[in-house]
Design a protein around this motif. Structure first.
Motif, mmCIF file in Angstrom:
data_model
loop_
_atom_site.group_PDB
_atom_site.id
_atom_site.type_symbol
_atom_site.label_atom_id
_atom_site.label_comp_id
_atom_site.label_asym_id
_atom_site.label_seq_id
_atom_site.Cartn_x
_atom_site.Cartn_y
_atom_site.Cartn_z
ATOM 1 N N UNK A 39 0.775 -1.129 -0.006
ATOM 2 C CA UNK A 39 -0.035 0.185 0.080
ATOM 3 C C UNK A 39 0.919 1.213 0.024
ATOM 4 N N UNK A 40 0.437 2.099 -0.702
ATOM 5 C CA UNK A 40 1.305 3.430 -0.928
ATOM 6 C C UNK A 40 0.516 4.656 -0.077
ATOM 7 N N UNK A 41 1.275 5.358 0.677
ATOM 8 C CA UNK A 41 0.710 6.673 1.421
ATOM 9 C C UNK A 41 1.427 7.777 1.219
ATOM 10 N N UNK A 42 0.957 8.841 0.540
ATOM 11 C CA UNK A 42 1.635 9.856 0.235
ATOM 12 C C UNK A 42 1.868 10.925 1.506
ATOM 13 N N UNK A 43 2.951 11.733 1.541
ATOM 14 C CA UNK A 43 3.009 12.571 2.662
ATOM 15 C C UNK A 43 2.071 13.601 2.816
#
Length: 227
Positions: A39-43
């Motif tokens: 899973x990818x979570x941006x700042x």
């Protein structure tokens, strides 16, 4: 107002009662999230706004050195959840500003879902073994891009998966009626009455194997890269 899918995923997560379990927020994400998915979570752009976790097409097994076989997860279940509710609301309002209006309304919303599911977990010894494995060399382009753009990566460690293909049903209806009197114009005086009824029905079929909730761990690339 949450969607039918989001309402169902939140209800099943609440019923299981594990504070670390996260409901899947969208129908599309439920078809992409699996055991070991990344899973990818941006700042966050603001301290008041948290970015969502977006599923990728990449698995943890795609970025680590290959092994002969992937350890089997532990499956608990099947479990059955029937969730039904009826909500009724009545309201009335009276306004007088040259136009005298008295309006009353009644709204009803109901749903009835039956879910069969299992909980799929990764045993602790499996994670201990995975921590011994190295990232592929050369580094996968996916990891390089994530590092350069400053995003966080998480790996799915536990899932709540559907064992049936339930049909979510939702019915809402609204009824309003009122009386009005017009007296602001001396050349026109009148009274009237009206009634309005609106009924809406929705159905959504979920697929067997869809993930309704999950747990995850953040990937930290160091000597012990899995945090």
């Amino acid at each position: 107002m949450p969607s039918m899918f989001e309402r169902t995923s939140k209800n099943i997560t609440k019923e299981i009662g594990d504070k670390d379990l996260r409901p899947v927020e969208s129908f599309l994400s439920a078809t992409k999230i699996h055991q070991f998915s990344l899973l990818l979570k941006r700042k966050p752009r603001s301290q008041f706004w948290e970015q969502p976790e977006d599923p990728t097409e990449v698995s943890l097994m795609d970025i680590l050195e290959p092994i002969s076989s992937v350890p089997e997860p532990v499956k608990e279940g099947p479990f059955l959840l029937r969730d039904a509710a009826v909500l009724k609301l009545k309201a009335g309002v009276s306004v007088n500003s040259g136009v005298e209006v008295n309006v009353s309304g009644e709204a009803t919303e109901s749903y009835d879902d039956t879910l069969q599911y299992q909980i799929v977990t990764t045993p602790f010894p499996t994670w201990t073994e995975l921590q011994k494995r190295k990232v592929l060399d050369p580094e996968p382009s996916f990891l390089k891009q994530c590092r350069e753009t400053g995003v966080d990566l998480y790996v799915v460690t536990e899932t709540v998966e559907l064992l049936n293909s339930p049909v979510l049903q939702e019915t809402s209806s609204g009824k309003s009626s009122g009386l009005f009197s017009l007296s602001w114009n001396t050349f026109f005086k009148g009274e009237g009455a009206g009634e309005h009824l609106k009924v809406r029905e929705k159905e959504l079929t979920l697929q067997k194997g869809m993930v309704m909730a999950y747990k995850r761990k953040q990937l930290v690339f160091s000597e012990e890269w899995l945090g």
